[in-house]
Structure formats: structure tokens, C-alpha cells
Write a protein that holds these residues in place. Structure first.
Motif, PDB file in Angstrom:
ATOM      1  N   GLN A  47      37.497  29.378  40.189  1.00  9.04           N
ATOM      2  CA  GLN A  47      36.481  29.753  41.246  1.00  9.04           C
ATOM      3  C   GLN A  47      35.101  30.425  40.650  1.00  9.04           C
ATOM      4  O   GLN A  47      34.234  30.592  40.973  1.00  9.04           O
ATOM      5  N   SER A  48      35.469  30.969  39.342  1.00  8.94           N
ATOM      6  CA  SER A  48      34.360  31.766  38.512  1.00  8.94           C
ATOM      7  C   SER A  48      34.927  32.001  37.137  1.00  8.94           C
ATOM      8  O   SER A  48      35.879  31.687  36.676  1.00  8.94           O
ATOM      9  N   LYS A  49      33.692  32.384  36.303  1.00  7.65           N
ATOM     10  CA  LYS A  49      34.055  32.901  34.886  1.00  7.65           C
ATOM     11  C   LYS A  49      35.410  33.545  34.763  1.00  7.65           C
ATOM     12  O   LYS A  49      35.977  33.678  33.844  1.00  7.65           O
ATOM     13  N   ASP A  50      35.238  34.946  35.728  1.00 16.39           N
ATOM     14  CA  ASP A  50      36.499  35.481  35.873  1.00 16.39           C
ATOM     15  C   ASP A  50      37.829  34.922  35.946  1.00 16.39           C
ATOM     16  O   ASP A  50      38.708  35.270  35.054  1.00 16.39           O
ATOM     17  N   ASP A  51      37.866  33.904  36.664  1.00 16.85           N
ATOM     18  CA  ASP A  51      39.028  32.980  36.961  1.00 16.85           C
ATOM     19  C   ASP A  51      39.416  32.256  35.343  1.00 16.85           C
ATOM     20  O   ASP A  51      40.544  32.326  34.860  1.00 16.85           O
ATOM     21  N   LEU A  52      38.346  31.894  34.717  1.00 15.75           N
ATOM     22  CA  LEU A  52      38.441  31.513  33.433  1.00 15.75           C
ATOM     23  C   LEU A  52      38.935  32.253  32.370  1.00 15.75           C
ATOM     24  O   LEU A  52      39.875  32.013  31.494  1.00 15.75           O
ATOM     25  N   LEU A  53      38.264  33.468  32.302  1.00 16.40           N
ATOM     26  CA  LEU A  53      38.981  34.467  31.420  1.00 16.40           C
ATOM     27  C   LEU A  53      40.463  35.039  31.514  1.00 16.40           C
ATOM     28  O   LEU A  53      41.134  35.179  30.350  1.00 16.40           O
ATOM     29  N   PHE A  54      40.634  35.034  32.819  1.00 13.06           N
ATOM     30  CA  PHE A  54      42.155  35.329  33.211  1.00 13.06           C
ATOM     31  C   PHE A  54      42.815  34.096  32.679  1.00 13.06           C
ATOM     32  O   PHE A  54      44.126  34.388  32.240  1.00 13.06           O
ATOM     33  N   ALA A  55      42.601  33.059  32.898  1.00 15.44           N
ATOM     34  CA  ALA A  55      43.562  31.750  32.495  1.00 15.44           C
ATOM     35  C   ALA A  55      43.801  31.752  31.296  1.00 15.44           C
ATOM     36  O   ALA A  55      44.797  31.119  30.865  1.00 15.44           O
TER      37      ALA A  55
END
Length: 199
Positions: A47-55
Motif C-alpha cells: 500500500q505504501s513505501k512503509d509497507d515495502l520497508l517493513f516487507a
């Protein structure tokens, strides 16, 4: 098959961009262009860059937790189980060194819910690790004069510091490094000096 590859392409592109130009200055547009996918395809998974960093970090967390569960399920003498766990967490941290480096550099930029999730997942791992120390202390194998939380922090500070000095191109491979750090740690926590007077 196709679905996995899109998520992987996006994650790999994000990892490379976050590593080279920083999380804050990387745009979603740059990520999708580098991944060769559309924004719509990316937003299907993240959903966001935030999701990507977490992933990026979550993959390592999940692998380490599943390996920990497997090692503990096999059982055995407490020091040997702990040795296997320590070697594994160091080796997998080295395997995921770029992910760990990017994550720790940018973790403070995660939204509060994501940060809390990371803390919860890491605490879950540390709590399980702590049960091994506790068992060893109860059996008289590990020292009890230092709080368990300090013993655990002592080991994981070494793990988290790996990205500052370890290089895969260096003279020692990941297994040698993992065994050396584990050996130093186990000596330091053994009851009765842990072999500190050896040699």
C-alpha cells in the motif's frame, strides 16, 4: 508464479534504491520504474513505501523465527541448541545484510503501527531465545550473576553491528564469523567463568 515475481521485483528494486539513495528520497515512481511494473501492480501488494520497508525486513524476521522453531523442536543439550540458534541467526543476518542495513538505517521513518509490529516480532524471537538461557541457568550451565536481559542484549548487539564491519568479500566466510561470535558469546555466559581462563 507471476504474482510472486511482481512482489519480488518490487521488493528488490526498493531494496536497491533505499540502499543507494536512501528511503526518504526514493519515490514510489522510481521504485515501479526500476521494477518494471505499474503502480497498480505494486499497490496490489504494497500500500505504501512503509509497507515495502517493513516487507524487506519481515522476510528475514520470518525466516529466522521459523528456523528458531525448527532448531528448538529438535531438542538436545541446552548449550548445543543455543549454539545452533546463535550460528543460524548470525548466518541468516549475513545472508540478509543489505536488508538489515537498509532497515536499521530507516526504521525510525516507519509509521508507529509498523514500528510496533517490528518490536513485537523481535520480542517474540528474543523471548524464545531467553527460554534457552533460562533453561541453561536452571541446569547450572549458564551464569546467573548477570541479568538475563543483559546476556541477550550482549549477543544481539553483536548481530546488529554486523553491517558496520562485515563484508562478504572479506577473508572470513559467514560460517567462520558465526562460529567465532557464537564461541565468544557462549564462553562469556558459561557458569564458573566459562573458560575465560583457558590457555
Amino acid at each position: 508464479m507471476r504474482t510472486t515475481s511482481v512482489a519480488d521485483q518490487v521488493t528488490r528494486a526498493a531494496l536497491e534504491l533505499f540502499a543507494t539513495q536512501g528511503y526518504a528520497t526514493t519515490s514510489v515512481q522510481q521504485i515501479v520504474e526500476a521494477a518494471g511494473v505499474t503502480k497498480g501492480a505494486m499497490y496490489h501488494y504494497f500500500q505504501s513505501k512503509d509497507d515495502l520497508l517493513f516487507a524487506i525486513y519481515e522476510r528475514m524476521l520470518s525466516l529466522q523465527k521459523s528456523r528458531l522453531d525448527e532448531i528448538m523442536a529438535r531438542g538436545g543439550a541446552v548449550e548445543e541448541v543455543l549454539r545452533t540458534v546463535c550460528v543460524d541467526v548470525i548466518e541468516t543476518s549475513i545472508d540478509f545484510l543489505p536488508e538489515g542495513t537498509v532497515f536499521f538505517r530507516s526504521m525510525h521513518m516507519l509509521t508507529a503501527p509498523r514500528r510496533q509490529e517490528v518490536v513485537r516480532r523481535r520480542r517474540e524471537y528474543h523471548d524464545q531465545f531467553a527460554t534457552l538461557i533460562e533453561r541453561g541457568q536452571a541446569e547450572g550451565v549458564f551464569r546467573t550473576d548477570v541479568p538475563r536481559s543483559v546476556l541477550i542484549a550482549h549477543f544481539f548487539s553483536d548481530v546488529h553491528y554486523l553491517s558496520h564491519w562485515y563484508s562478504p568479500e572479506g577473508p572470513e566466510d559467514k560460517t567462520e564469523v558465526a562460529q567465532q561470535i557464537t564461541d565468544l558469546f557462549l564462553r562469556s555466559i558459561r557458569a564458573n567463568g566459562g573458560g575465560a581462563t583457558d590457555g
